[in-house]
Design a protein around this motif. Structure first.
Motif, PDB file in Angstrom:
ATOM      1  N   GLN A   1       6.156  27.533  37.533  1.00  0.00           N
ATOM      2  CA  GLN A   1       5.810  26.218  38.104  1.00  0.00           C
ATOM      3  C   GLN A   1       5.404  26.354  39.565  1.00  0.00           C
ATOM      4  O   GLN A   1       4.398  25.798  40.004  1.00  0.00           O
ATOM      5  CB  GLN A   1       6.998  25.254  38.012  1.00  0.00           C
ATOM      6  N   GLN A   2       6.184  27.106  40.322  1.00  0.00           N
ATOM      7  CA  GLN A   2       5.905  27.268  41.749  1.00  0.00           C
ATOM      8  C   GLN A   2       4.628  28.062  41.998  1.00  0.00           C
ATOM      9  O   GLN A   2       3.934  27.835  42.983  1.00  0.00           O
ATOM     10  CB  GLN A   2       7.088  27.937  42.448  1.00  0.00           C
ATOM     11  N   SER A   3       4.292  28.982  41.083  1.00  0.00           N
ATOM     12  CA  SER A   3       3.069  29.770  41.259  1.00  0.00           C
ATOM     13  C   SER A   3       1.819  28.904  41.180  1.00  0.00           C
ATOM     14  O   SER A   3       0.765  29.266  41.696  1.00  0.00           O
ATOM     15  CB  SER A   3       2.996  30.894  40.222  1.00  0.00           C
ATOM     16  N   LYS A   4       1.947  27.760  40.542  1.00  0.00           N
ATOM     17  CA  LYS A   4       0.802  26.866  40.363  1.00  0.00           C
ATOM     18  C   LYS A   4       0.703  25.812  41.458  1.00  0.00           C
ATOM     19  O   LYS A   4      -0.200  24.986  41.443  1.00  0.00           O
ATOM     20  CB  LYS A   4       0.879  26.219  38.981  1.00  0.00           C
TER      21      LYS A   4
ATOM     22  N   SER B   1       2.965  31.107  44.847  1.00  0.00           N
ATOM     23  CA  SER B   1       1.526  30.935  44.600  1.00  0.00           C
ATOM     24  C   SER B   1       0.748  32.228  44.840  1.00  0.00           C
ATOM     25  O   SER B   1      -0.370  32.377  44.357  1.00  0.00           O
ATOM     26  CB  SER B   1       0.956  29.793  45.448  1.00  0.00           C
ATOM     27  N   GLN B   2       1.332  33.173  45.560  1.00  0.00           N
ATOM     28  CA  GLN B   2       0.698  34.486  45.765  1.00  0.00           C
ATOM     29  C   GLN B   2       0.628  35.300  44.477  1.00  0.00           C
ATOM     30  O   GLN B   2      -0.028  36.330  44.427  1.00  0.00           O
ATOM     31  CB  GLN B   2       1.482  35.292  46.794  1.00  0.00           C
ATOM     32  N   PHE B   3       1.333  34.833  43.440  1.00  0.00           N
ATOM     33  CA  PHE B   3       1.400  35.555  42.172  1.00  0.00           C
ATOM     34  C   PHE B   3       0.771  34.752  41.030  1.00  0.00           C
ATOM     35  O   PHE B   3       1.036  35.027  39.861  1.00  0.00           O
ATOM     36  CB  PHE B   3       2.859  35.903  41.851  1.00  0.00           C
TER      37      PHE B   3
ATOM     38  N   VAL C   1       0.624  35.362  36.802  1.00  0.00           N
ATOM     39  CA  VAL C   1       1.105  34.371  35.826  1.00  0.00           C
ATOM     40  C   VAL C   1       0.019  34.074  34.799  1.00  0.00           C
ATOM     41  O   VAL C   1       0.279  34.036  33.590  1.00  0.00           O
ATOM     42  CB  VAL C   1       1.574  33.082  36.539  1.00  0.00           C
ATOM     43  N   VAL C   2      -1.222  33.907  35.249  1.00  0.00           N
ATOM     44  CA  VAL C   2      -2.344  33.656  34.333  1.00  0.00           C
ATOM     45  C   VAL C   2      -2.521  34.847  33.387  1.00  0.00           C
ATOM     46  O   VAL C   2      -2.747  34.678  32.185  1.00  0.00           O
ATOM     47  CB  VAL C   2      -3.644  33.367  35.116  1.00  0.00           C
TER      48      VAL C   2
ATOM     49  N   GLN D   1      -4.207  39.027  45.825  1.00  0.00           N
ATOM     50  CA  GLN D   1      -5.100  39.943  46.543  1.00  0.00           C
ATOM     51  C   GLN D   1      -5.144  41.307  45.874  1.00  0.00           C
ATOM     52  O   GLN D   1      -6.187  41.961  45.853  1.00  0.00           O
ATOM     53  CB  GLN D   1      -4.669  40.087  47.998  1.00  0.00           C
ATOM     54  N   ALA D   2      -4.020  41.749  45.328  1.00  0.00           N
ATOM     55  CA  ALA D   2      -3.978  43.033  44.623  1.00  0.00           C
ATOM     56  C   ALA D   2      -4.905  42.997  43.412  1.00  0.00           C
ATOM     57  O   ALA D   2      -5.662  43.944  43.165  1.00  0.00           O
ATOM     58  CB  ALA D   2      -2.552  43.345  44.190  1.00  0.00           C
TER      59      ALA D   2
END
Length: 197
Positions: free
Chosen positions: A44-47, A54-56, A60-61, A89-90
């Protein structure tokens, strides 16, 4: 601990809470890393923009495209696992070096599953591995098995830098010890590529 440091730590916790991110839980050599009660909370927080997670969002996708969300959610429960989590970024950097689009990678489910499995360390005995437990020269076995281990490189004593070396590239741990339920995620600056043949 000085009063100004305590105030700063309190403010960091307050800002994270206002942003909707998890509260800081681990102070690692000057870096405060958040803790997430569940994988679902991390997702949830990644979105959400401007949160630590959100850096990840690309990871998650990728996990969702590979149909591994349920598997990963189960694995973050006791006893837990270790996940080497490439940042957005990675992924951008590695896709560019491979001359591959994100869409092409996400569409190739067997390749995607192989790459993602190379970033999961079940542990022996089972359980997560914190950054302080990693040793220079240590070989770690991923879900791909013992034939393609990762090599740990720890450089420096006062401020150790931790790297994971694959046969074709190297990734540095830039966000150690992110707790997601009973799992530990280490944010890394590259996508580790296993032998693809």
């Amino acid at each position: 601990m000085s009063r100004s440091v305590l105030v700063l730590l309190f403010l960091l916790g307050s800002i994270a809470a206002v942003a909707g991110d998890a509260a800081p839980a681990h102070f690692n050599k000057g870096l405060v890393t958040p803790r997430y009660a569940t994988l679902e909370r991390f997702v949830q927080q990644s979105k959400r923009p401007f949160t630590f997670a959100s850096q990840f969002s690309t990871l998650v996708v990728a996990v969702e495209a590979a149909d591994l969300t349920t598997t990963l959610a189960t694995a973050t429960r006791p006893p837990g696992i270790t996940v080497l989590a490439p940042t957005n970024q990675a992924f951008e950097k590695r896709l560019k070096l491979l001359n591959l689009t994100a869409e092409a990678l996400l569409a190739d489910k067997p390749l995607l599953r192989k790459i993602l499995s190379y970033h999961v360390i079940p542990g022996s005995p089972p359980g997560p591995t914190f950054s302080k437990e990693l040793r220079n020269g240590q070989r770690v076995i991923t879900l791909l098995g013992p034939d393609v281990p990762l090599l740990v490189k720890v450089l420096g004593r006062l401020k150790p830098r931790i790297f994971f070396k694959a046969p074709t590239n190297l990734a540095q741990v830039i966000y150690p010890d992110i707790r997601v339920n009973k799992a530990v995620f280490h944010g890394i600056d590259d996508v580790l590529i296993p032998p693809l043949s």
